[in-house]
Write a protein that holds these residues in place. Structure first.
Motif, PDB file in Angstrom:
ATOM      1  N   LEU A 158       0.666  -1.068   0.207  1.00 18.91           N
ATOM      2  CA  LEU A 158       0.149  -0.013   0.023  1.00 18.91           C
ATOM      3  C   LEU A 158       0.949   1.344  -0.151  1.00 18.91           C
ATOM      4  CD1 LEU A 158      -2.769   1.165   0.494  1.00 18.91           C
ATOM      5  CD2 LEU A 158      -2.426   1.055   2.560  1.00 18.91           C
ATOM      6  N   GLN A 159       0.605   2.323  -1.023  1.00 15.59           N
ATOM      7  CA  GLN A 159       1.503   3.102  -1.372  1.00 15.59           C
ATOM      8  C   GLN A 159       1.460   4.248  -0.213  1.00 15.59           C
ATOM      9  OE1 GLN A 159       0.509   5.597  -4.605  1.00 15.59           O
ATOM     10  NE2 GLN A 159       2.816   6.472  -4.603  1.00 15.59           N
ATOM     11  N   LEU A 178      -3.553   9.936 -12.090  1.00 17.62           N
ATOM     12  CA  LEU A 178      -2.253  10.166 -12.630  1.00 17.62           C
ATOM     13  C   LEU A 178      -0.965   9.578 -12.207  1.00 17.62           C
ATOM     14  CD1 LEU A 178      -2.558  14.332 -12.815  1.00 17.62           C
ATOM     15  CD2 LEU A 178      -2.811  12.588 -14.757  1.00 17.62           C
ATOM     16  N   LEU A 179      -0.873   9.483 -10.857  1.00 18.12           N
ATOM     17  CA  LEU A 179       0.294   8.720 -10.299  1.00 18.12           C
ATOM     18  C   LEU A 179       0.353   7.327  -9.905  1.00 18.12           C
ATOM     19  CD1 LEU A 179       1.227  11.722  -7.855  1.00 18.12           C
ATOM     20  CD2 LEU A 179       2.068  11.092 -10.026  1.00 18.12           C
ATOM     21  N   ALA A 180      -0.856   6.756 -10.003  1.00 18.42           N
ATOM     22  CA  ALA A 180      -0.833   5.313  -9.940  1.00 18.42           C
ATOM     23  C   ALA A 180      -0.131   4.221 -10.690  1.00 18.42           C
ATOM     24  CB  ALA A 180      -2.388   4.719 -10.150  1.00 18.42           C
ATOM     25  N   ARG A 181       0.830   3.608 -10.105  1.00 17.76           N
ATOM     26  CA  ARG A 181       1.941   2.766 -11.016  1.00 17.76           C
ATOM     27  C   ARG A 181       1.222   1.484 -11.222  1.00 17.76           C
ATOM     28  NH1 ARG A 181       7.237   2.893  -7.934  1.00 17.76           N
ATOM     29  NH2 ARG A 181       6.832   0.510  -7.507  1.00 17.76           N
ATOM     30  N   SER A 224      -3.753   2.998  -3.311  1.00 17.07           N
ATOM     31  CA  SER A 224      -2.873   3.127  -4.475  1.00 17.07           C
ATOM     32  C   SER A 224      -1.806   1.856  -4.124  1.00 17.07           C
ATOM     33  CB  SER A 224      -2.130   4.083  -4.863  1.00 17.07           C
ATOM     34  OG  SER A 224      -3.116   5.136  -5.154  1.00 17.07           O
ATOM     35  N   LEU A 225      -1.569   0.989  -4.831  1.00 18.41           N
ATOM     36  CA  LEU A 225      -0.673  -0.209  -4.458  1.00 18.41           C
ATOM     37  C   LEU A 225       0.390  -0.352  -5.649  1.00 18.41           C
ATOM     38  CD1 LEU A 225      -3.781  -1.518  -3.576  1.00 18.41           C
ATOM     39  CD2 LEU A 225      -2.352  -2.697  -2.247  1.00 18.41           C
ATOM     40  N   ASN A 226       1.578  -0.929  -5.315  1.00 21.21           N
ATOM     41  CA  ASN A 226       2.830  -1.233  -6.136  1.00 21.21           C
ATOM     42  C   ASN A 226       3.093  -2.629  -5.899  1.00 21.21           C
ATOM     43  OD1 ASN A 226       2.789   1.625  -6.764  1.00 21.21           O
ATOM     44  ND2 ASN A 226       3.989   2.081  -4.977  1.00 21.21           N
ATOM     45  N   PHE A 227       3.616  -3.171  -6.913  1.00 18.58           N
ATOM     46  CA  PHE A 227       4.205  -4.422  -6.786  1.00 18.58           C
ATOM     47  C   PHE A 227       5.525  -4.259  -6.490  1.00 18.58           C
ATOM     48  CE2 PHE A 227       0.697  -5.357  -9.948  1.00 18.58           C
ATOM     49  CZ  PHE A 227       0.306  -6.504  -9.525  1.00 18.58           C
TER      50      PHE A 227
END
Length: 228
Positions: A158-159, A178-181, A224-227
């Motif tokens: 979780l960002q 805009l910033l979601a990866r 927003s989550l990142n791998f």
């Protein structure tokens, strides 16, 4: 100055209307491939540090995964017994999970254990900077780096965002878009009310500032989550 004030009010109104329009239509445009996650039938384990983390920080992810027809499990590494409220908080956690659609059979509460996990958890900032949140991220990163997670396992964190974005509530949606990866979950109005009901189950923790958190925190509506 006389002209600037009405223009500022108009711009704010347009921005809020735009955010609400995007929010209201989100359910119609969200699909598994847009979230960057496997489709229906997948299983996801959410790892948290305390009872109430699941509602305070991860409700959008839990409800978003349910929308994608994932089977969600919860592993909580503490009963929250710091003030001798452990038994109360365990019951509150199960009530909250029930509201979020996680059955009791999918919930495990432990205090001291070392396990290999397939997880969604906090990032290195821990959202609030809490040492327990940060420690969970470090543990999962170590398991991932050493290849101790199951083959084919995907790990999402979780960002954490800065303090201003954290309390912008839905006004953070344009920035998040805009910033979601990797993966982004935004709750519909119905789901946001569901998340608030889940948080209200944690009665022992609902001090005055927590009520403000529920109203203004983006984490009650946006994840927003990142791998790894």
């Amino acid at each position: 100055m006389e002209v600037a004030a009405p223009l500022l009010c108009l711009a704010t109104t347009v921005l809020v209307w735009g955010v609400l329009w995007v929010w209201g239509s989100w359910e119609r445009v969200t699909r598994p491939e847009r979230a960057g996650l496997p489709g229906g039938g997948s299983r996801t384990l959410l790892v948290t540090a305390h009872p109430d983390d699941e509602a305070m920080f991860f409700a959008p992810t839990i409800l978003g995964l349910a929308r994608l027809r994932h089977q969600v499990f919860l592993l909580c590494f503490s009963a929250g017994n710091y003030y001798n409220q452990g038994e109360i908080r365990k019951k509150e956690l199960l009530q909250s999970c029930d509201v979020l659609g996680i059955p009791p059979s999918n919930v495990m509460i432990i205090e001291n254990s070392s396990v290999s996990l397939q997880v969604v958890t906090f990032d290195e900032g821990g959202v609030s900077g809490h040492s327990n949140h940060v420690a969970l991220n470090a543990a999962v990163r170590t398991l991932h780096a050493e290849g101790k997670l199951p083959k084919g396992c995907w790990v999402l964190t979780l960002q954490s965002v800065n303090l201003l974005r954290k309390y912008l509530c839905l006004l953070d949606l344009p920035c998040s878009l805009l910033l979601a990866r990797d993966a982004l979950f935004v709750l519909t109005q119905r789901e946001a009310a569901q998340a608030q009901r889940a948080m209200s189950c944690h009665r022992s923790q609902l001090l005055w500032f927590r009520h403000l958190y529920v109203l203004f925190s983006r984490y009650m509506r946006i994840n927003s989550l990142n791998f790894l």
